[in-house]
Design a protein around this motif. Structure first.
Motif, PDB file in Angstrom:
ATOM      1  N   THR A   9       0.856  -1.196   0.000  1.00 24.51           N
ATOM      2  CA  THR A   9       0.000   0.000   0.000  1.00 24.51           C
ATOM      3  C   THR A   9       0.889   1.242   0.000  1.00 24.51           C
TER       4      THR A   9
ATOM      5  N   THR B 124      -1.984   6.603   0.045  1.00 29.21           N
ATOM      6  CA  THR B 124      -3.211   5.917   0.459  1.00 29.21           C
ATOM      7  C   THR B 124      -3.262   5.775   1.972  1.00 29.21           C
TER       8      THR B 124
ATOM      9  N   GLU C 299      -4.221   9.052   3.508  1.00 23.73           N
ATOM     10  CA  GLU C 299      -5.667   9.310   3.408  1.00 23.73           C
ATOM     11  C   GLU C 299      -6.437   8.504   4.439  1.00 23.73           C
ATOM     12  N   ARG C 300      -6.055   7.233   4.561  1.00 24.52           N
ATOM     13  CA  ARG C 300      -6.770   6.372   5.509  1.00 24.52           C
ATOM     14  C   ARG C 300      -6.604   6.860   6.939  1.00 24.52           C
TER      15      ARG C 300
END
Ligand SMILES: *Cc1c(COP(=O)(O)O)cnc(C)c1O
Length: 451
Positions: free
Chosen positions: A348, A352, A355-356
């Motif tokens: 990942t 990302t 953002e998570r």
């Protein structure tokens, strides 16, 4: 002995108390009776004597008795292959395969074409060979078992040559010298802790049954170090007419260098280097169920398959179903990277994760003072020991609970959440939190602050 303790009620009397009797409406009688007995036993041995509220004491015991011991948890530690938390979460395809096979009958040892007995060892055999480039393969219960089996099959009662630098301990109770002894092989150490040369092996081959290389999974050596290349050891063994065994540990089947993960030996590389047997785990970087995979030459794998220990270490149908489905995903490397949770989590990208983390922070209760900060995740499972995986963490202010107090509440909540504690704050790493678990995590954190 105080009088109060002698005055304890009987089991029957407690079972007739209305507040305890109602428990029989929702819990099995056996469980309620056991809870009553345990509450009485605890009152008998407890200095404080009987509890103020028997029903409450019985309810508490009953809760403990009826909660499963093996439960799902949310891994918010960011350690992808967390051995204590069950290592690799399985791909959807593997879970489907377990459900399909577990709920009914299967071709576990049955040949549909002939209508007669088939062989358990045939499952995964073709896929293991195809994906690793080996001639043959066999899956057993775990990699420690695979090593015992392989050593017993090729070297029982005879010396196996191994570098002193590889007499390692890999997680609780797995120590190479002890495993070798239990396998019936005799340990013949060569070289030194930091440097072992080809000539060290060469000088120790007299009467030897095999050469063994064990990957130093959970630590990295640097500085004044040396060890021969696997292909040099394979050639040396071939010249001496003995097998070369390579325990690579993690079962890496894809090249993850593009994601910053380097230095872990891959199974196809170890096979291509000429090892007669390559051994690896199913539930580390391979991302499948707990299993021990053995791949290699037809002759060497056949010796393992024919060994009586293969029966003692055989994999069950759930393992074989999940392993076959996981391996099948590797036929399309991009699908494997996307669909095998371990590979997906390891690869990942930082954006990302950022953002998570922001999304997760926004879901936290106000009193948690959630902030995001840069940090690192760990591969775990003794794989890629030196790797750094940049992530964004969600940091919580535990308030009067203290960081360890909040972490404890999170562990004892439902679902249990395993977090990190650092510098007086509780940290959550989105890398290992499934996107479907975010809501449950937010609810668990809110509950921990409320109680
Ligand atoms: C992890 C590991 C093992 C043991 O594997 P299990 O599947 O846990 O039994 C053996 N050898 C090496 C090099 C390992 O890294």
């Amino acid at each position: 002995m105080t009088d109060r303790r002698r005055e304890l009620p009987s089991v029957d009397r407690l079972l007739r108390e209305p507040a305890i009797a109602v428990l029989l409406d929702t819990a099995p009688r056996n469980a309620v009776v056991t809870a009553v007995r345990e509450a009485l036993e605890s009152a008998r041995s407890n200095r404080a004597g009987p509890p103020a509220d028997w029903a409450e004491a019985v309810r508490e015991r009953l809760g403990e008795l009826t909660t499963r011991s093996l439960r799902p948890v949310i891994n918010a530690t960011g350690v992808v292959l967390h051995t204590n938390l069950g290592r690799a979460p399985l791909a959807a395809a593997a879970l489907d395969a377990i459900t399909a096979v577990g709920g009914g009958y299967s071709t576990l040892e049955y040949d549909l074409a002939t209508g007669s007995r088939g062989h358990r060892a045939d499952h995964c055999r073709g896929l293991l060979a195809e994906l690793t480039g080996a001639a043959d393969g066999l899956a057993v219960n775990n990699a420690a078992g695979a090593l015992v089996l392989a050593l017993n099959a090729v070297a029982a009662g005879r010396p196996v040559v191994i570098s002193r630098g590889e007499l390692i301990e890999i997680g609780g109770s797995f120590r190479i010298p002890e495993i070798m002894e239990k396998s019936g092989a005799a340990l013949r150490e060569v070289g030194t802790t930091n440097r072992t040369h080809l000539r060290d092996y060469e000088g120790a081959l007299d009467g030897a049954a095999a050469i063994l290389t064990v990957h130093r999974s959970n630590f990295a050596q640097s500085g004044f170090v040396a060890s021969p290349e696997p292909r040099e050891l394979a050639a040396l063994a071939r010249g001496a007419g003995i097998p070369y065994l390579h325990d690579v540990g993690s079962g890496l089947l894809l090249d993850l260098a593009a994601f910053g993960l380097r230095g872990e030996p891959s199974v196809p590389e170890a096979v291509a280097a000429g090892a007669d047997l390559v051994l690896f785990s199913g539930d580390k970087l391979l991302g499948g169920p707990q299993a021990g995979c053995i791949v290699g030459s037809r002759d060497a794998v056949a010796r393992c398959r024919a060994n009586p220990l293969a029966r003692a270490l055989r994999a069950d149908k759930f393992t074989l179903a999940a392993l076959e489905a996981t391996l099948a995903l590797y036929r399309d490397p991009e699908a494997a990277r996307r669909e095998i949770p371990v590979l997906r989590m390891l690869t990942t990208d930082a954006a990302t994760l950022g953002e998570r983390a922001a999304r997760l922070a926004a879901m936290m209760p106000v009193e948690a003072d959630a902030r995001t900060l840069r940090g690192e995740s760990a591969v775990g499972g003794g794989s890629f020991p030196g790797a750094s995986l940049p992530t964004t963490l969600v940091s919580l202010d535990p308030g009067p609970l203290g960081a360890h107090g909040l972490a404890l509440r999170l562990r004892l909540g439902e679902p249990p959440v395993i977090s990190r504690v650092e510098s007086g704050r509780v940290l959550l790493d989105p890398r290992t939190i499934a996107s479907g678990a975010m809501e449950a995590l937010a609810t668990a954190v809110a509950a921990a602050f409320e109680r």
